[in-house]
Design an enzyme around this catalytic site. Structure first.
Site, mmCIF file in Angstrom:
data_model
loop_
_atom_site.group_PDB
_atom_site.id
_atom_site.type_symbol
_atom_site.label_atom_id
_atom_site.label_comp_id
_atom_site.label_asym_id
_atom_site.label_seq_id
_atom_site.Cartn_x
_atom_site.Cartn_y
_atom_site.Cartn_z
ATOM 1 C CB THR A 13 -1.002 0.171 1.146
ATOM 2 O OG1 THR A 13 -0.045 -0.036 2.530
ATOM 3 C CG2 THR A 13 -1.927 -1.223 1.192
ATOM 4 C CB SER A 249 0.574 5.468 11.113
ATOM 5 O OG SER A 249 -0.527 6.725 10.730
ATOM 6 C CE LYS A 250 1.310 1.742 5.213
ATOM 7 N NZ LYS A 250 1.681 0.859 4.064
ATOM 8 N NE ARG A 251 -5.193 4.549 7.349
ATOM 9 C CZ ARG A 251 -5.118 3.478 7.661
ATOM 10 N NH1 ARG A 251 -4.987 3.364 9.021
ATOM 11 N NH2 ARG A 251 -5.649 2.376 7.017
#
Ligand code: GLU
Length: 479
Positions: A13, A249-251
């Site tokens: 992702t 987090s990548k978010r």
């Protein structure tokens, strides 16, 4: 005991982030410590979240960081395929088997019907409607080509319990688990199904993953039990936080391994640091190579409390690795960053790198450490004042011409010769050595703080430039 087999099962992702890499690292360390196998499996069944190029990033990050797998899509192995989208037939076969065993059932409900199950809070929970269908009805619907999913048949009563090596005994009431979809209408499995089938078929003995799966593990155990398979050992890892409130987090746009490399952190330091995010070694030693990490790693050292990513510490470790690095390796890693400096190409690159080697923690600090060489110009003469070293504007006025004269006479323009000359001068003038060096450095750099001392910098500048700068500062003082 069967051979230890662990796996890293990322979804493609995007970039490989620090949390993912830590999961991979722990799986790798545990298997290597126990003479086992470490497997890479690509979990690409969620096509909506698929990002092009991310599988390649996973491969390259793992190779580059040294967290290398024994089996995986690009290296092969006896338990393939290692990409879930290539295993559709396997999931179908096992989903049907699970239906026969009573652990799952066909569901033909339309999206509209499911929508109608929404409660006041907006949550949808499937009502086991299709569990009532007879074998004949099901066969008929399938023959008619009606779309269907396969759902897990979770008991209405009781609880699922298991032991997690980090979090201890975990128990979840079945009434809190819904009959989730295992196989979607397009034949793709969900994570909830595929992870069980694959972990079993790939002989995974220890499942190491993030805490987000702690409470869904009872539903996976229902399937292991229904198939009559041995459950794996579970090790859920505490989250990594960027501060007390926020998860890394990548978010949240937090850094990936590649970002850290681009910023110039030493890769061994990144791996070393992330090993410590949730695991405490027994002794006091924190700086460890990959082979030392393998030697020292133990599941007992993994804690439950969230680990906070401390950039200061990560940088410190990186700086320690730079200090120890042999010079050739430093040159090859540091040169791309050196090229970003204004000073690049104007001075001997080896000397520039020698000047900064013990003075940077990450390579991207290099330009800021040497740009000053190219920033000489008029400055505030109060910079000459340094009470501790007994330097003042008057002393500067008095000694700068003498410094210039002394240096002018030097033929072999080398740091050590320049240094000896200035020490001699300080003795003959009976002025503190530190004061002479301080004044000389200010006069040729126009900066209070620099990487390197006066004579080191003078060597880099060369004789003509040094003498010109000294003259410039003498003139500035006499204005
Ligand atoms: N594909 C899952 C993820 O990326 C893996 C979880 C697991 O290790 O089982 O979160």
């Amino acid at each position: 005991m069967s051979k230890v087999r662990t796996r890293f099962a990322p979804s493609p992702t995007g970039y490989l982030h620090i949390g993912g890499l830590r999961t991979a690292l722990y799986g790798f360390l545990y298997s290597k410590k126990n003479g086992g196998d470490f497997i890479l499996r690509i979990e690409d069944t969620d096509t909506a979240r698929y990002v092009d190029g991310s599988v390649e990033i996973i491969y390259s990050t793992m190779r580059d960081s040294g967290i290398m797998y024994d089996e995986g899509p690009d290296v092969g192995g006896n338990y393939g395929p290692y990409v879930q989208s290539e295993r559709k037939n396997i999931y179908k076969e096992y989903a049907e088997k699970l239906v026969e065993l009573g652990g799952a059932y066909y569901c033909f409900c339309s999206p509209e019907r499911i929508e109608g199950l929404r409660d006041e809070e907006g949550n949808v929970r499937y009502d086991k409607h299709c569990l009532k269908l007879s074998k004949e009805e099901i066969a008929q619907k399938i023959a008619n080509g009606e779309p269907y999913v396969i759902r897990q048949n979770v008991p209405v009563e009781g609880a699922g319990s298991y032991h997690d090596l980090v979090y201890g005994d975990i128990s979840v009431d079945y009434k809190d688990i819904e009959d989730g979809i295992l196989l979607k209408s397009d034949g793709m499995p969900t994570y909830n199904f595929a992870n069980v089938i694959d972990d079993h078929l790939m002989g995974i003995t220890h499942v190491i993953r993030g805490t987000e799966y702690l409470s869904s593990t009872p539903k996976y155990n229902l399937m292991y039990d229904a198939f009559g398979w041995e459950r794996p050992v579970y090790i859920h890892l505490p989250p990594i936080m960027k501060d007390a409130q926020h998860k890394l987090s990548k978010r949240n746009g937090d850094a990936s391994y590649e970002d850290f490399i681009k910023k110039g952190y030493v890769k061994e330091a990144i791996v070393n640091y992330i090993a410590l995010l949730g695991w405490s070694p027994k002794g006091n030693q924190e700086k460890m190579s990959l082979s030392e990490l393998i030697e020292n790693f133990s599941l007992e050292g993994i804690g439950r409390s969230p680990a906070i990513f401390d950039d200061v510490k990560c940088r410190w470790l990186s700086g320690e690795y730079i200090k120890e690095m042999d010079f050739d390796k430093f040159v090859s890693l540091a040169t791309p960053f050196l090229m970003e400096s204004k000073a690049y190409g104007k001075y001997d690159s080896q000397k520039l790198l020698n000047l900064v080697k013990g003075r940077v923690q990450i390579f991207s600090e290099i330009p800021s450490k040497i740009d000053f060489l190219e920033e000489f110009g008029a400055f505030d003469v109060n910079m000459f004042v340094n009470e501790k070293q007994k330097a003042s504007i008057e002393v500067a006025k008095q000694i700068l011409p003498a410094i210039k004269g002394k240096l002018e006479a030097i033929e072999d323009w080398q740091n050590s010769n320049l240094f000896t000359a200035l020490v001699e001068l300080s003795q003959s003038l009976e002025i503190k050595k530190q004061a002479v060096l301080w004044i000389a450095r200010i006069a040729i750099t126009a900066k209070e703080a620099t990487a390197g001392g006066a004579t080191e910098i003078a060597e880099l500048l060369g004789k003509d430039e040094t003498l010109n700068r000294l003259q410039f500062s003498i003139d500035l003082l006499n204005k």
